[in-house]
Design a protein around this motif. Sequence first.
Motif, PDB file in Angstrom:
ATOM      1  N   LYS A  59       0.977  -1.360   0.037  1.00  0.00           N
ATOM      2  CA  LYS A  59      -0.049   0.085  -0.038  1.00  0.00           C
ATOM      3  C   LYS A  59       0.699   1.132   0.005  1.00  0.00           C
ATOM      4  N   THR A  60       2.091   1.145   0.463  1.00  0.00           N
ATOM      5  CA  THR A  60       3.045   2.494   0.639  1.00  0.00           C
ATOM      6  C   THR A  60       4.423   2.274  -0.076  1.00  0.00           C
ATOM      7  N   SER A  61       4.868   0.739   0.044  1.00  0.00           N
ATOM      8  CA  SER A  61       6.433   0.752  -0.122  1.00  0.00           C
ATOM      9  C   SER A  61       6.605   0.972  -1.627  1.00  0.00           C
ATOM     10  N   GLY A  62       5.876   0.626  -2.450  1.00  0.00           N
ATOM     11  CA  GLY A  62       6.244   1.136  -3.877  1.00  0.00           C
ATOM     12  C   GLY A  62       6.418   2.452  -4.096  1.00  0.00           C
TER      13      GLY A  62
ATOM     14  N   GLY B 284       9.232  -8.620   0.945  1.00  0.00           N
ATOM     15  CA  GLY B 284       8.349  -9.893   1.013  1.00  0.00           C
ATOM     16  C   GLY B 284       7.262 -10.171   0.671  1.00  0.00           C
ATOM     17  N   SER B 285       6.230  -9.841   1.470  1.00  0.00           N
ATOM     18  CA  SER B 285       4.677  -9.880   1.309  1.00  0.00           C
ATOM     19  C   SER B 285       4.463  -9.277  -0.190  1.00  0.00           C
ATOM     20  N   ALA B 286       4.569  -8.426  -0.854  1.00  0.00           N
ATOM     21  CA  ALA B 286       4.496  -7.960  -2.122  1.00  0.00           C
ATOM     22  C   ALA B 286       5.108  -8.773  -3.102  1.00  0.00           C
TER      23      ALA B 286
ATOM     24  N   PRO C  13      13.074  -5.790  -5.026  1.00  0.00           N
ATOM     25  CA  PRO C  13      12.741  -5.713  -3.573  1.00  0.00           C
ATOM     26  C   PRO C  13      13.001  -4.347  -3.004  1.00  0.00           C
ATOM     27  N   THR C  14      12.160  -3.896  -1.999  1.00  0.00           N
ATOM     28  CA  THR C  14      12.440  -2.682  -1.271  1.00  0.00           C
ATOM     29  C   THR C  14      12.939  -2.702   0.242  1.00  0.00           C
ATOM     30  N   THR C  15      12.940  -3.950   0.511  1.00  0.00           N
ATOM     31  CA  THR C  15      13.380  -4.451   1.910  1.00  0.00           C
ATOM     32  C   THR C  15      14.720  -5.191   1.660  1.00  0.00           C
TER      33      THR C  15
ATOM     34  N   VAL D  78      14.886 -14.108  -5.403  1.00  0.00           N
ATOM     35  CA  VAL D  78      15.757 -15.166  -5.898  1.00  0.00           C
ATOM     36  C   VAL D  78      15.215 -16.372  -5.504  1.00  0.00           C
ATOM     37  N   THR D  79      14.200 -16.433  -4.857  1.00  0.00           N
ATOM     38  CA  THR D  79      13.372 -17.876  -4.197  1.00  0.00           C
ATOM     39  C   THR D  79      12.493 -18.322  -5.187  1.00  0.00           C
ATOM     40  N   PRO D  80      12.282 -19.698  -5.183  1.00  0.00           N
ATOM     41  CA  PRO D  80      11.091 -20.329  -5.679  1.00  0.00           C
ATOM     42  C   PRO D  80       9.753 -20.442  -4.642  1.00  0.00           C
TER      43      PRO D  80
ATOM     44  N   THR E 167      -1.595 -21.020  10.413  1.00  0.00           N
ATOM     45  CA  THR E 167      -0.316 -20.828  10.344  1.00  0.00           C
ATOM     46  C   THR E 167       0.082 -20.095   8.853  1.00  0.00           C
ATOM     47  N   LYS E 168       1.341 -19.541   9.110  1.00  0.00           N
ATOM     48  CA  LYS E 168       1.784 -19.109   7.735  1.00  0.00           C
ATOM     49  C   LYS E 168       2.496 -20.455   7.100  1.00  0.00           C
ATOM     50  N   ALA E 169       2.510 -20.348   5.948  1.00  0.00           N
ATOM     51  CA  ALA E 169       2.828 -21.704   4.987  1.00  0.00           C
ATOM     52  C   ALA E 169       3.345 -21.377   3.767  1.00  0.00           C
TER      53      ALA E 169
HETATM   54  P1  NAP Z   1       6.828  -6.928   4.242  1.00  0.00           P
HETATM   55  O1  NAP Z   1       5.803  -7.350   5.210  1.00  0.00           O
HETATM   56  O2  NAP Z   1       6.775  -6.941   2.849  1.00  0.00           O
HETATM   57  O3  NAP Z   1       7.015  -5.208   4.740  1.00  0.00           O
HETATM   58  C1  NAP Z   1       7.092  -5.022   6.032  1.00  0.00           C
HETATM   59  C2  NAP Z   1       6.404  -3.317   6.070  1.00  0.00           C
HETATM   60  O4  NAP Z   1       7.643  -2.601   5.621  1.00  0.00           O
HETATM   61  C3  NAP Z   1       5.356  -2.969   5.457  1.00  0.00           C
HETATM   62  O5  NAP Z   1       4.350  -2.056   5.953  1.00  0.00           O
HETATM   63  C4  NAP Z   1       5.750  -2.413   3.995  1.00  0.00           C
HETATM   64  O6  NAP Z   1       4.881  -1.473   3.440  1.00  0.00           O
HETATM   65  C5  NAP Z   1       7.095  -1.745   4.697  1.00  0.00           C
HETATM   66  N1  NAP Z   1       7.995  -1.253   3.707  1.00  0.00           N
HETATM   67  C6  NAP Z   1       8.683  -2.111   2.752  1.00  0.00           C
HETATM   68  N2  NAP Z   1       9.638  -1.577   2.001  1.00  0.00           N
HETATM   69  C7  NAP Z   1       9.641  -0.333   2.368  1.00  0.00           C
HETATM   70  C8  NAP Z   1      10.500   0.840   2.014  1.00  0.00           C
HETATM   71  N3  NAP Z   1      11.366   0.776   1.080  1.00  0.00           N
HETATM   72  N4  NAP Z   1      10.306   1.966   2.694  1.00  0.00           N
HETATM   73  C9  NAP Z   1       9.286   1.965   3.645  1.00  0.00           C
HETATM   74  N5  NAP Z   1       8.504   1.116   3.963  1.00  0.00           N
HETATM   75  C10 NAP Z   1       8.582  -0.113   3.446  1.00  0.00           C
HETATM   76  O7  NAP Z   1       8.218  -7.229   4.978  1.00  0.00           O
HETATM   77  P2  NAP Z   1       9.496  -8.297   4.625  1.00  0.00           P
HETATM   78  O8  NAP Z   1      10.041  -8.596   5.854  1.00  0.00           O
HETATM   79  O9  NAP Z   1      10.219  -7.627   3.453  1.00  0.00           O
HETATM   80  O10 NAP Z   1       8.434  -9.538   4.121  1.00  0.00           O
HETATM   81  C11 NAP Z   1       7.863 -10.401   4.800  1.00  0.00           C
HETATM   82  C12 NAP Z   1       7.178 -11.438   4.193  1.00  0.00           C
HETATM   83  O11 NAP Z   1       8.022 -12.242   3.247  1.00  0.00           O
HETATM   84  C13 NAP Z   1       6.586 -12.653   5.248  1.00  0.00           C
HETATM   85  O12 NAP Z   1       5.291 -12.745   4.649  1.00  0.00           O
HETATM   86  C14 NAP Z   1       7.572 -13.488   5.022  1.00  0.00           C
HETATM   87  O13 NAP Z   1       6.927 -14.854   5.460  1.00  0.00           O
HETATM   88  C15 NAP Z   1       7.888 -13.733   3.681  1.00  0.00           C
HETATM   89  N6  NAP Z   1       9.083 -14.238   3.210  1.00  0.00           N
HETATM   90  C16 NAP Z   1       9.238 -14.750   2.184  1.00  0.00           C
HETATM   91  C17 NAP Z   1      10.320 -15.424   1.737  1.00  0.00           C
HETATM   92  C18 NAP Z   1      10.302 -16.087   0.290  1.00  0.00           C
HETATM   93  O14 NAP Z   1      11.245 -16.736   0.015  1.00  0.00           O
HETATM   94  N7  NAP Z   1       9.425 -15.910  -0.680  1.00  0.00           N
HETATM   95  C19 NAP Z   1      11.380 -15.651   2.643  1.00  0.00           C
HETATM   96  C20 NAP Z   1      11.368 -15.084   3.887  1.00  0.00           C
HETATM   97  C21 NAP Z   1      10.350 -14.387   4.158  1.00  0.00           C
HETATM   98  P3  NAP Z   1       3.695  -2.054   2.406  1.00  0.00           P
HETATM   99  O15 NAP Z   1       2.686  -2.618   3.451  1.00  0.00           O
HETATM  100  O16 NAP Z   1       3.333  -0.397   1.890  1.00  0.00           O
HETATM  101  O17 NAP Z   1       4.334  -2.635   1.459  1.00  0.00           O
END
Ligand code: NAP
Length: 365
Positions: free
Chosen positions: A37-40, A96-98, A134-136, A143-145, A156-158
């Motif tokens: 909602k905000t990160s982009g 990661g969420s987005a 990525p923005t985090t 880079v993951t599947p 849970t989260k899965a």
């Molecule tokens: P996130 O849930 O994507 O983001 C956390 C918060 O940070 C959100 O409020 C987001 O805003 C904000 N945000 C992100 N980038 C920002 C920026 N550059 N500037 C300001 N605010 C920013 O956190 P995440 O830790 O990156 O991702 C967590 C998710 O990834 C979990 O669901 C986790 O299970 C999953 N994950 C996936 C993998 C995989 O391999 N696929 C690996 C590990 C974790 P917005 O809400 O506006 O976006």
Amino acid sequence: METYRMPTVVIMGRDCVIKSGGIFKKTGRKAAVVTGKTSGRLSGALDDVIRAMKDNDIGYMVIDNVDNNPGLDNVRETADIARKAGVDHIVGIGGGSALDSAKTAAVLCTNDITPIELYDGNIVNDPLPILAVPTTAGTGSEVTPYAILTVKEKGTKASYGDDRIFPKYAFLDYKYTGSMDRDVTVDTAADSFSHAFEGYISNRTTRMSRLFALESMKIFIDSFAALRDFSMTEKVREDLLYASMLSGTVISQTGTTALHAMGYALTYNMGIPHGRANGLLFSAYIDELDKENKEMLRELSVKLNIGDISVLSDVFRVLFPERIMIESDKIRKFAEDTLKQKSMKYTPAKLDSERIAGIFRSIVK
Ligand code: NAP
Ligand code: ZN
């Protein structure tokens, strides 16, 4: 036998999105840009992607509805919008969420299944191509599947995994991570470190994954003072984004271990952000692992040049000093839920319910 798969092309450096028009052009004609909602917007990544689209005559729509830790309804909504618009590729921008929502939309656009069926191995058709920005600096999802969703039906989260959701290209521009506040910066850095650490110690570890894991962990340790004091320079931001990508490639081979399994219980039940959940539990997890893996952890501390593995526990105690309220019956339930996660079998220790409960108790007020 060991394999190392990493099909994503990683493009790194300042302004790499704007400079990569050719890649955007050859990927498709109409994109769904999936973001938080905000990160982009806050990160500046959405502006750059839109500029790249416009410069290269690519149609696009922005879907900025992604929740943190997205659930199945949220990803279904995102996918429905993209599917109805007839897009031919997906660009994910955010944490990661987005990125996980973008991957899931790519699958649901080409497969007529409900999100829960993602967990039954029902992905028949190839997903749409995925580009990831990525923005985090934490999940390495670029880079993951894997995609990790909140699944009420499972309580849970899965995660589900499929090699076809490896993004085709990942664009790493550290300037997008500059808008993260202290908490998101530290939480996500801890997530990245835990990927590298867990990949290193995992029963599925490989020679190549250890190489990248070590490099990623060293960068985190070098960045510790900047994280602690929140004195982030561009160099530190760039290093941490690189480290997070490296540790993403590590878990693409190894998966995670009990630490992530425990963290999911804290996130699902208590709303604690993913990286912080891992960060809080980290010190007690290392102490528990050390009981059975002294030699491996001693060797790791030599390779990291930190003298003793307890230095890592101390780092995490400093970064995550808070303690939280968890009732004792909840701790028992969290421990039981943890034991059901598949990453438990990659953990190099025989953690039973009591030992896991002890790790949860270590963070209780
Ligand atoms: P996130 O849930 O994507 O983001 C956390 C918060 O940070 C959100 O409020 C987001 O805003 C904000 N945000 C992100 N980038 C920002 C920026 N550059 N500037 C300001 N605010 C920013 O956190 P995440 O830790 O990156 O991702 C967590 C998710 O990834 C979990 O669901 C986790 O299970 C999953 N994950 C996936 C993998 C995989 O391999 N696929 C690996 C590990 C974790 P917005 O809400 O506006 O976006
Ligand atoms: Zn993680």
